[in-house]
Design a protein around this motif. Structure first.
Motif, PDB file in Angstrom:
ATOM      1  N   THR A  98      14.769  20.035  27.296  1.00  0.00           N
ATOM      2  CA  THR A  98      16.101  19.489  27.564  1.00  0.00           C
ATOM      3  C   THR A  98      16.102  17.976  27.386  1.00  0.00           C
ATOM      4  N   MET A 102      18.397  15.865  24.741  1.00  0.00           N
ATOM      5  CA  MET A 102      19.335  14.831  25.176  1.00  0.00           C
ATOM      6  C   MET A 102      19.070  13.482  24.510  1.00  0.00           C
ATOM      7  N   LEU A 105      21.203  12.244  21.727  1.00  0.00           N
ATOM      8  CA  LEU A 105      22.530  11.685  22.005  1.00  0.00           C
ATOM      9  C   LEU A 105      22.569  10.176  21.782  1.00  0.00           C
ATOM     10  N   SER A 139      27.837  15.915  19.263  1.00  0.00           N
ATOM     11  CA  SER A 139      26.645  15.680  20.087  1.00  0.00           C
ATOM     12  C   SER A 139      26.963  15.771  21.573  1.00  0.00           C
ATOM     13  N   ALA A 143      25.682  18.361  24.470  1.00  0.00           N
ATOM     14  CA  ALA A 143      25.104  17.944  25.753  1.00  0.00           C
ATOM     15  C   ALA A 143      25.751  18.694  26.915  1.00  0.00           C
ATOM     16  N   THR A 147      23.819  21.213  29.495  1.00  0.00           N
ATOM     17  CA  THR A 147      23.864  20.910  30.926  1.00  0.00           C
ATOM     18  C   THR A 147      24.494  22.026  31.750  1.00  0.00           C
ATOM     19  N   ALA A 183      21.353  12.836  30.301  1.00  0.00           N
ATOM     20  CA  ALA A 183      22.464  12.278  29.519  1.00  0.00           C
ATOM     21  C   ALA A 183      22.683  10.813  29.889  1.00  0.00           C
ATOM     22  N   ILE A 307      23.712  19.549  19.295  1.00  0.00           N
ATOM     23  CA  ILE A 307      23.353  18.129  19.396  1.00  0.00           C
ATOM     24  C   ILE A 307      22.710  17.633  18.109  1.00  0.00           C
TER      25      ILE A 307
END
Length: 349
Positions: A98, A102, A105, A139, A143, A147, A183, A307
Motif C-alpha cells: 500500500t 501511494m 501519487l 491517481s 488512492a 484506502t 496519502a 494509481i
C-alpha cells in the motif's frame, strides 16, 4: 551496456526502498517503537553521510551561515520529518505494498501544488495539461480505492517469519487510517520535492544536502520522540530486527539508494528513473506476502492499477511538455541562426 547499468541500478534502488519498508514493518510489528526507529535511523544516516559528503563533494565550498540555504534545508527537514512520521505510521497500519502504491501519487500532488503556487499553468487546450490533469484525478481516485475498499483476499501465504501484528483499531479501520497517512505522506513528499529542487539549484551537492537533512531530522525527531515515547526501555538497542531495521534504513535505504538513484538520474534522466516507481508495488506485494504474511486484497490490486495508470498519464503529459519545450527551443535557435550569419556558419561547420 549504456542502458543496462541504469536499468540494473534502478532495480536495485527499488529493491532497497521496498526491502527497507518490509524490514521496518517487521520491526514495528515486533514491538519496536516507530519514533525510536525514526530517531536512530536519521542519526545513523547523518553519521554515514558525513564522510560520504566529504569524499564526493570535497571540492564544493559550503555556503556562509548567513545564507538562507540553511533555512530552506531546515524547512525541508521539518517537512520531511512530518512525512517520515506519516510514512512509518502508515506502513505500521497497512502494508508495504500500500505504501509503494501511494508513493505513485507524488507526481499528481506535485502537479496540484505547482498549479496552486503558480509554478505551472493549466492550459486546457494543451494535450500535455489535459493528460496531467486527468492523470491526477485518476491517481487520487485510485488512492481512494486502496484506502476505502479492501475487498476479498486474492492471495496469501504462510509467513516465513511469524510476527505479532499490533492493531490500533479494527483491521478495517487500521487499513483506512494507514491509507490516509500514506496519502498524507505522498502529499508532504510532493511539497518536499518542490523545496528540494530549490535547494539543489542553489547548492547541487546532493550528499551534503542529505547529510544536513538527516542531521536536522535527527534533532527534530528526537525532540518530539522524547515527549511521545514514555517507556525508557524503548530506547535500548538490542540485537534484533529493530537494530537490523535501523542499520538497513541508514546504510542501504538512504545512503546507498540516494547515491545510486542520483547516478541513475545523471546517466538516464528523471523520466527514466520515474518509470520504475510502479515496479515497487510488485516487489512490495511479493515481499510482504512472503516475509510478513501480508495478504493481497482485490481493492489493493484495483487501486494500484488505477494509481499507476494515472501516474503514467501525468508522466506522459510531463514528457510531452518537455519535448514541446525542446522543439520550440530548437525552432528559436534556427530562426536566430538565420539572422546571424556567423552563428549559421558555425552550425554548418
Amino acid at each position: 551496456m549504456g542502458t543496462l547499468l541504469p536499468f540494473v541500478g534502478m532495480v536495485m534502488v527499488i529493491l532497497a526502498q521496498v526491502s527497507s519498508m518490509v524490514i521496518t514493518k517487521a520491526a514495528m510489528s515486533n514491538g519496536v517503537n516507530k519514533y525510536v526507529l525514526i530517531v536512530y535511523s536519521n542519526a545513523l544516516s547523518s553519521l554515514v553521510l558525513l564522510p560520504c559528503s566529504f569524499i564526493f563533494h570535497r571540492s564544493v565550498h559550503l555556503p556562509s551561515t548567513s545564507s538562507n540555504l540553511y533555512r530552506l534545508i531546515f524547512l525541508l527537514a521539518l517537512i520531511g520529518c512530518v512525512g517520515q512520521l506519516c510514512g512509518y505510521a502508515g506502513i505500521q497500519y497497512s502494508s508495504p505494498a500500500t505504501a509503494t502504491a501511494m508513493l505513485n501519487l507524488v507526481p499528481a500532488f506535485t502537479f496540484i501544488l505547482a498549479i496552486i503556487f503558480r509554478m505551472e499553468q493549466l492550459e486546457w487546450r494543451s494535450t500535455s495539461s489535459q493528460a496531467k490533469f486527468l492523470g491526477t484525478v485518476i491517481s487520487i481516485t485510485g488512492a481512494f480505492v486502496v484506502t476505502f475498499y479492501k475487498g476479498p483476499i486474492i492471495l496469501s501465504t504462510q509467513s516465513l517469519v511469524v510476527l505479532p501484528h499490533q492493531l490500533l483499531f479494527s483491521p478495517q479501520l487500521n487499513w483506512v487510517l494507514g491509507g490516509l497517512l500514506l496519502a498524507a505522506e505522498a502529499f508532504i513528499n510532493s511539497a518536499w520535492y518542490i523545496i528540494q529542487t530549490l535547494v539543489l539549484k542553489k547548492f547541487p551537492a546532493v550528499l551534503t544536502v542529505m547529510f544536513y537533512l538527516c542531521f536536522f531530522n535527527a534533532i527534530l525527531s528526537t525532540i518530539y520522540s522524547l515527549f511521545l515515547v514514555k517507556d525508557p526501555s524503548a530506547w535500548k538497542l538490542r540485537p534484533d530486527i529493530g537494530l537490523v531495521a535501523i542499520l538497513y534504513s541508514a546504510i542501504v535505504a538512504i545512503t546507498f539508494r540516494i547515491s545510486l538513484c542520483s547516478w541513475c538520474l545523471w546517466k538516464a534522466g528523471p523520466l527514466y528513473v520515474s518509470m520504475f516507481k510502479p515496479l515497487a508495488i510488485i516487489f512490495a506485494a511479493v515481499m510482504g506476502i512472503v516475509f510478513l504474511g501480508d495478504v493481497l486484497c482485490l481493492g489493493s490490486v484495483i487501486g494500484a492499477i488505477i494509481i499507476v495508470t494515472g501516474f503514467y498519464a501525468v508522466l506522459w503529459g510531463k514528457a510531452k511538455e518537455e519535448k514541446m519545450g525542446e522543439e520550440s527551443g530548437v525552432e528559436s535557435l534556427e530562426s536566430s541562426s538565420q539572422k546571424v550569419p556567423l552563428l549559421q556558419n558555425r552550425i554548418e561547420d
